[in-house]
Design a protein around this motif. Structure first.
Motif, short mmCIF file in Angstrom:
data_model
loop_
_atom_site.label_atom_id
_atom_site.label_comp_id
_atom_site.label_asym_id
_atom_site.label_seq_id
_atom_site.Cartn_x
_atom_site.Cartn_y
_atom_site.Cartn_z
N GLN A 145 0.82 -1.20 0.00
CA GLN A 145 0.00 0.00 0.00
C GLN A 145 0.86 1.26 0.00
O GLN A 145 2.02 1.22 0.46
N PRO A 146 0.35 2.34 -0.51
CA PRO A 146 1.10 3.61 -0.44
C PRO A 146 1.51 3.91 0.99
O PRO A 146 0.73 3.73 1.93
N GLY A 147 2.75 4.34 1.13
CA GLY A 147 3.31 4.59 2.45
C GLY A 147 4.00 3.39 3.05
O GLY A 147 4.68 3.53 4.08
N GLY A 148 3.84 2.25 2.44
CA GLY A 148 4.44 1.03 2.95
C GLY A 148 5.89 0.87 2.55
O GLY A 148 6.48 1.75 1.92
N SER A 149 6.45 -0.27 2.93
CA SER A 149 7.87 -0.54 2.69
C SER A 149 8.06 -1.91 2.08
O SER A 149 7.26 -2.83 2.29
N LEU A 150 9.14 -2.05 1.35
CA LEU A 150 9.59 -3.33 0.82
C LEU A 150 11.10 -3.34 0.85
O LEU A 150 11.74 -2.28 0.75
N MET A 174 13.05 0.13 0.60
CA MET A 174 12.20 1.19 0.04
C MET A 174 11.11 1.52 1.05
O MET A 174 10.29 0.68 1.38
N ASN A 175 11.16 2.74 1.54
CA ASN A 175 10.16 3.23 2.50
C ASN A 175 9.27 4.28 1.85
O ASN A 175 9.62 4.86 0.82
#
Length: 122
Positions: free
Chosen positions: A13-18, A82-83
């Motif tokens: 989701q937008p705002g999430g991280s991978l 990626m944050n």
């Protein structure tokens, strides 16, 4: 045989991280410069981050402050954290390595991974 394999992509989701991984085999990744590239739907592939053989990190303005590149020498792997992901970060993400070339120009890199898909959507 030199090979790069990316992993870690997915839907977020937008705002999430991978965190993406780029695992090398057949050569020592810490001797090489490693770049991260991405290709959004309908757009050309673009470079946005790299880590040179000395461990110095470089970022395009579009990801600066949100993305962090690092490496684990023992595991011969480079990571991309990626944050605060945004929908315009959606695309196929590639890592690439070269003994001499570095930066955001894909023509400078010899070895490429197969890519991993990142989708940022609510």
């Amino acid at each position: 045989q030199a090979q790069l394999v990316e992993s870690g992509g997915g839907l977020v989701q937008p705002g999430g991280s991978l965190r993406l991984s780029c695992a090398a085999s057949g050569f020592r990744l810490d001797f090489y410069h490693t770049g991260w590239f991405r290709q959004a739907p309908g757009k050309e592939r673009e470079g946005f981050s790299c880590i040179d053989s000395d461990g110095r990190q470089y970022y395009a303005d579009s990801v600066k402050g949100r993305f962090t590149v690092s490496r684990d020498i023992a595991n011969n792997t480079v990571y991309l954290l990626m944050n605060n992901l945004r929908p315009d970060d959606t695309g196929v993400y590639y890592c690439a390595a070269d003994l001499w070339g570095w930066g955001f120009d894909e023509k400078l890199y010899k070895y490429w991974g197969q890519g991993t898909q990142v989708n940022v959507a609510s």
